[in-house]
Design a protein around this motif. Structure first.
Motif, PDB file in Angstrom:
ATOM      1  N   ASN A   1       0.831  -1.200   0.000  1.00  0.00           N
ATOM      2  CA  ASN A   1       0.000   0.000   0.000  1.00  0.00           C
ATOM      3  C   ASN A   1       0.869   1.254   0.000  1.00  0.00           C
ATOM      4  N   TYR A   2       1.941   1.217   0.776  1.00  0.00           N
ATOM      5  CA  TYR A   2       2.814   2.391   0.855  1.00  0.00           C
ATOM      6  C   TYR A   2       3.817   2.455  -0.285  1.00  0.00           C
ATOM      7  N   VAL A   3       4.084   1.336  -0.943  1.00  0.00           N
ATOM      8  CA  VAL A   3       4.818   1.434  -2.203  1.00  0.00           C
ATOM      9  C   VAL A   3       4.002   2.281  -3.173  1.00  0.00           C
ATOM     10  N   ASP A   4       2.675   2.022  -3.227  1.00  0.00           N
ATOM     11  CA  ASP A   4       1.783   2.819  -4.073  1.00  0.00           C
ATOM     12  C   ASP A   4       1.867   4.304  -3.742  1.00  0.00           C
TER      13      ASP A   4
ATOM     14  N   LEU B   1      -8.293  -2.312  -6.467  1.00  0.00           N
ATOM     15  CA  LEU B   1      -8.463  -0.961  -7.004  1.00  0.00           C
ATOM     16  C   LEU B   1      -7.209  -0.111  -6.834  1.00  0.00           C
ATOM     17  N   TRP B   2      -6.432  -0.370  -5.758  1.00  0.00           N
ATOM     18  CA  TRP B   2      -5.187   0.382  -5.575  1.00  0.00           C
ATOM     19  C   TRP B   2      -4.329   0.254  -6.829  1.00  0.00           C
ATOM     20  N   GLY B   3      -4.179  -1.015  -7.258  1.00  0.00           N
ATOM     21  CA  GLY B   3      -3.324  -1.263  -8.412  1.00  0.00           C
ATOM     22  C   GLY B   3      -3.883  -0.680  -9.698  1.00  0.00           C
ATOM     23  N   ILE B   4      -5.196  -0.779  -9.878  1.00  0.00           N
ATOM     24  CA  ILE B   4      -5.812  -0.278 -11.108  1.00  0.00           C
ATOM     25  C   ILE B   4      -5.597   1.223 -11.247  1.00  0.00           C
ATOM     26  N   PHE B   5      -5.840   1.980 -10.159  1.00  0.00           N
ATOM     27  CA  PHE B   5      -5.662   3.432 -10.230  1.00  0.00           C
ATOM     28  C   PHE B   5      -4.194   3.813 -10.412  1.00  0.00           C
ATOM     29  N   GLN B   6      -3.294   3.010  -9.842  1.00  0.00           N
ATOM     30  CA  GLN B   6      -1.865   3.300 -10.038  1.00  0.00           C
ATOM     31  C   GLN B   6      -1.482   3.100 -11.500  1.00  0.00           C
ATOM     32  N   ILE B   7      -1.998   2.064 -12.115  1.00  0.00           N
ATOM     33  CA  ILE B   7      -1.716   1.822 -13.537  1.00  0.00           C
ATOM     34  C   ILE B   7      -2.233   2.981 -14.387  1.00  0.00           C
ATOM     35  N   ILE B   8      -3.452   3.434 -14.098  1.00  0.00           N
ATOM     36  CA  ILE B   8      -4.045   4.542 -14.861  1.00  0.00           C
ATOM     37  C   ILE B   8      -3.184   5.801 -14.752  1.00  0.00           C
TER      38      ILE B   8
ATOM     39  N   ALA C   1      14.594   2.518 -14.755  1.00  0.00           N
ATOM     40  CA  ALA C   1      15.702   2.106 -15.610  1.00  0.00           C
ATOM     41  C   ALA C   1      15.258   1.135 -16.705  1.00  0.00           C
ATOM     42  N   PHE C   2      14.303   0.262 -16.365  1.00  0.00           N
ATOM     43  CA  PHE C   2      13.949  -0.814 -17.299  1.00  0.00           C
ATOM     44  C   PHE C   2      12.585  -0.649 -17.970  1.00  0.00           C
ATOM     45  N   LEU C   3      11.786   0.324 -17.513  1.00  0.00           N
ATOM     46  CA  LEU C   3      10.408   0.394 -18.010  1.00  0.00           C
ATOM     47  C   LEU C   3      10.034   1.788 -18.511  1.00  0.00           C
ATOM     48  N   ASP C   4      10.927   2.431 -19.206  1.00  0.00           N
ATOM     49  CA  ASP C   4      10.594   3.663 -19.914  1.00  0.00           C
ATOM     50  C   ASP C   4      10.179   4.800 -18.989  1.00  0.00           C
ATOM     51  N   GLY C   5      10.972   5.051 -17.954  1.00  0.00           N
ATOM     52  CA  GLY C   5      10.770   6.242 -17.138  1.00  0.00           C
ATOM     53  C   GLY C   5       9.657   6.126 -16.110  1.00  0.00           C
ATOM     54  N   TRP C   6       9.190   7.292 -15.666  1.00  0.00           N
ATOM     55  CA  TRP C   6       8.241   7.336 -14.546  1.00  0.00           C
ATOM     56  C   TRP C   6       6.894   6.711 -14.900  1.00  0.00           C
ATOM     57  N   ARG C   7       6.478   6.763 -16.139  1.00  0.00           N
ATOM     58  CA  ARG C   7       5.187   6.169 -16.513  1.00  0.00           C
ATOM     59  C   ARG C   7       5.222   4.640 -16.357  1.00  0.00           C
ATOM     60  N   GLY C   8       6.262   4.038 -16.874  1.00  0.00           N
ATOM     61  CA  GLY C   8       6.401   2.592 -16.732  1.00  0.00           C
ATOM     62  C   GLY C   8       6.527   2.171 -15.273  1.00  0.00           C
ATOM     63  N   ALA C   9       7.198   3.005 -14.468  1.00  0.00           N
ATOM     64  CA  ALA C   9       7.358   2.691 -13.044  1.00  0.00           C
ATOM     65  C   ALA C   9       6.013   2.665 -12.331  1.00  0.00           C
ATOM     66  N   LEU C  10       5.136   3.628 -12.620  1.00  0.00           N
ATOM     67  CA  LEU C  10       3.811   3.661 -11.999  1.00  0.00           C
ATOM     68  C   LEU C  10       2.977   2.456 -12.423  1.00  0.00           C
ATOM     69  N   MET C  11       3.033   2.091 -13.691  1.00  0.00           N
ATOM     70  CA  MET C  11       2.256   0.937 -14.165  1.00  0.00           C
ATOM     71  C   MET C  11       2.754  -0.356 -13.524  1.00  0.00           C
ATOM     72  N   ALA C  12       4.063  -0.517 -13.431  1.00  0.00           N
ATOM     73  CA  ALA C  12       4.621  -1.718 -12.819  1.00  0.00           C
ATOM     74  C   ALA C  12       4.240  -1.816 -11.349  1.00  0.00           C
ATOM     75  N   ALA C  13       4.252  -0.687 -10.638  1.00  0.00           N
ATOM     76  CA  ALA C  13       3.835  -0.690  -9.230  1.00  0.00           C
ATOM     77  C   ALA C  13       2.387  -1.131  -9.089  1.00  0.00           C
ATOM     78  N   GLY C  14       1.528  -0.714 -10.029  1.00  0.00           N
ATOM     79  CA  GLY C  14       0.123  -1.116  -9.986  1.00  0.00           C
ATOM     80  C   GLY C  14      -0.067  -2.604 -10.199  1.00  0.00           C
ATOM     81  N   VAL C  15       0.647  -3.177 -11.161  1.00  0.00           N
ATOM     82  CA  VAL C  15       0.555  -4.621 -11.410  1.00  0.00           C
ATOM     83  C   VAL C  15       1.041  -5.405 -10.187  1.00  0.00           C
ATOM     84  N   LEU C  16       2.149  -4.970  -9.594  1.00  0.00           N
ATOM     85  CA  LEU C  16       2.686  -5.629  -8.402  1.00  0.00           C
ATOM     86  C   LEU C  16       1.667  -5.604  -7.265  1.00  0.00           C
ATOM     87  N   THR C  17       0.982  -4.486  -7.101  1.00  0.00           N
ATOM     88  CA  THR C  17      -0.025  -4.362  -6.051  1.00  0.00           C
ATOM     89  C   THR C  17      -1.136  -5.395  -6.214  1.00  0.00           C
ATOM     90  N   ILE C  18      -1.671  -5.516  -7.404  1.00  0.00           N
ATOM     91  CA  ILE C  18      -2.765  -6.462  -7.655  1.00  0.00           C
ATOM     92  C   ILE C  18      -2.334  -7.894  -7.329  1.00  0.00           C
TER      93      ILE C  18
END
Length: 444
Positions: free
Chosen positions: A33-36, A95-102, A170-187
């Motif tokens: 939750n706090y990673v999000d 929902l935490w993960g879904i909104f983070q991905i968005i 570093a591996f996922l195209d900057g801050w956008r990829g980082a937010l999406m990856a965090a959302g998937v991990l959360t789910i």
């Protein structure tokens, strides 16, 4: 598993420890939750540069999460009193993960604000539900450790969130990829914890009858002690806790306002800490990764050590009220001093050291605060009181990021922002000293 009773020679079933498995799951869920929550502040220098946000706009965006979070605290606390709190966490967790991905797709400040507010709504049940689970699964002498597990997840999430951000960027195209990856991990994490979180002691297939009986006996003794103390002082046998009793309770307001100061400090540092280190000491995202990791992992140590020591001191003391009343102010001072010294720090290592010391004692306070709804409230109302407490805390979380943004924008310096943190540290230590820990809130 059964053991042989040395006195009777009869095989006795050994209680399972499902309650601690549940709280390990809570720890994991609070961490993710706090990673999000942490990734947005760690990534904000890159987001700010990419999208051209002003310091004032950054403050509003960082605050927006708390608008939805605060709005739902009391409703979520009430909901956790009515249905199984673990199911509430799982039901909203995806929902935490879904909104983070968005969030990774957003290009404007208005959409950033809207999605952050929706993320706050979805994450609102986690702490009221965690407080309620303490009164369902843990005895009064176990709640310090339980609340340490609950709240230390916040520090772990912040600690691992920073280096995870560096890896994702570093591996996922900057801050956008980082937010999406965090959302998937959360789910994925929420779904993995679902089997443990969806039950109570009465219906858990993992919990044996010996553990159920252990908990039932402890709860009966706790209720009897509370009623006996109330009768001895007032002669009143009523156990009802009406809204008016809470509204006129000094303990209730001390709890809520003290936690308001605590959370204002915590969220102010969580949202602006990385930006402070970036602006004053020139740390890039890799440097922020190690600095944030160190600061918050020291907080984890403080929370676990503090929760364990507090349980031990309370168990061995004839007057646990005195332990709690004296401990909070001491911890508040131990937070305020390094925050004051931080204002004069010119070396990044010294700055990280001061922040780490403050975080050690701040998270010790955190585990104490999250033991209070179960410790100081009738079990039937611990979810609602936890929600009210968290609502006040997150009102501070909504206001302080904006205030810090205004201070930094107006002065071009973090000095007065740090003095604000010093004042909050003093308040979070002084206010809980006014709570009467020997009597349930609403029964004074």
């Amino acid at each position: 598993m059964a053991t042989l009773d040395s006195k009777t020679g009869v095989l006795v079933e050994k209680p399972t420890n499902v309650r601690w498995q549940v709280f390990i799951a809570i720890f994991i869920l609070c961490s993710i939750n706090y990673v999000d929550r942490a990734v947005i502040s760690v990534l904000m220098p890159a987001i700010q540069s990419d999208l051209g946000f002003s310091p004032e706009m950054v403050g509003v965006i960082l605050s927006a999460f708390f608008w939805g979070y605060v709005l739902m605290q009391i409703p979520c606390g009430w909901l956790c009193d009515k249905i199984q709190p673990g199911k509430v966490i799982v039901g909203t967790g995806v929902l935490w993960g879904i909104f983070q991905i968005i969030t990774g797709f957003i290009t404007s400040s208005s959409l950033f604000i809207a999605i952050r507010a929706l993320l706050g709504i979805s994450e609102a049940p986690i702490y009221p539900a965690g407080g309620k689970l303490q009164s369902v699964w843990l005895t009064k002498n176990e709640r310090g450790k339980g609340s340490a597990l609950l709240d230390s997840g916040s520090a772990v999430g912040n600690a691992i969130g920073a280096p995870l951000c560096a890896v994702f960027v570093a591996f996922l195209d900057g801050w956008r990829g980082a937010l999406m990856a965090a959302g998937v991990l959360t789910i994925l994490v929420v779904l993995a914890c679902k089997p443990l979180m969806s039950h109570t002691p009465e219906n858990s297939p993992r919990c044996n009858e010996a553990e159920r009986e252990y908990l039932r006996k402890a709860f009966e003794e706790e209720d009897a002690e509370s009623l006996s103390a109330m009768q001895a002082e007032t002669g009143n046998t009523s156990t009802g806790s009406t809204l008016s009793k809470y509204m006129t309770s000094r303990s209730f307001w001390s709890l809520c306002l003290g936690f308001g100061a605590y959370d204002s400090f915590w969220y102010g540092l969580m949202t602006w800490g990385a930006l402070y280190l970036h602006a004053t000491h020139g740390l890039d995202i890799k440097g922020l990764g190690w600095a944030i990791f160190v600061i918050y992992m020291v907080g984890v140590v403080g929370e676990i050590v503090g929760g364990t020591l507090t349980d031990k001191w309370r168990k061995n003391s004839a007057d646990s009220n005195k332990i709690m009343r004296r401990l909070f102010p001491v911890l508040g001072i131990c937070i305020a001093i390094p925050m004051y010294l931080l204002s004069a720090a010119t070396d990044v290592y010294i700055a990280v050291a001061f922040l780490s010391v403050a975080m050690f004692f701040e998270k010790w306070c955190g585990c104490l605060y999250w033991s209070l709804p179960a410790l100081c409230t009738d079990r039937k109302h611990s979810g609602a009181v936890g929600g009210a407490m968290n609502m006040f805390g997150n009102l501070g979380g909504a206001i302080v990021p904006i205030v810090v943004g205004l201070i930094v924008g107006a002065t071009g310096s973090y000095y007065w922002a740090l003095m604000l943190f010093v004042a909050l540290a003093v308040a979070l230590g002084v206010l809980p000293a006014l709570i009467n820990y020997n009597k349930k809130i609403g029964m004074e």
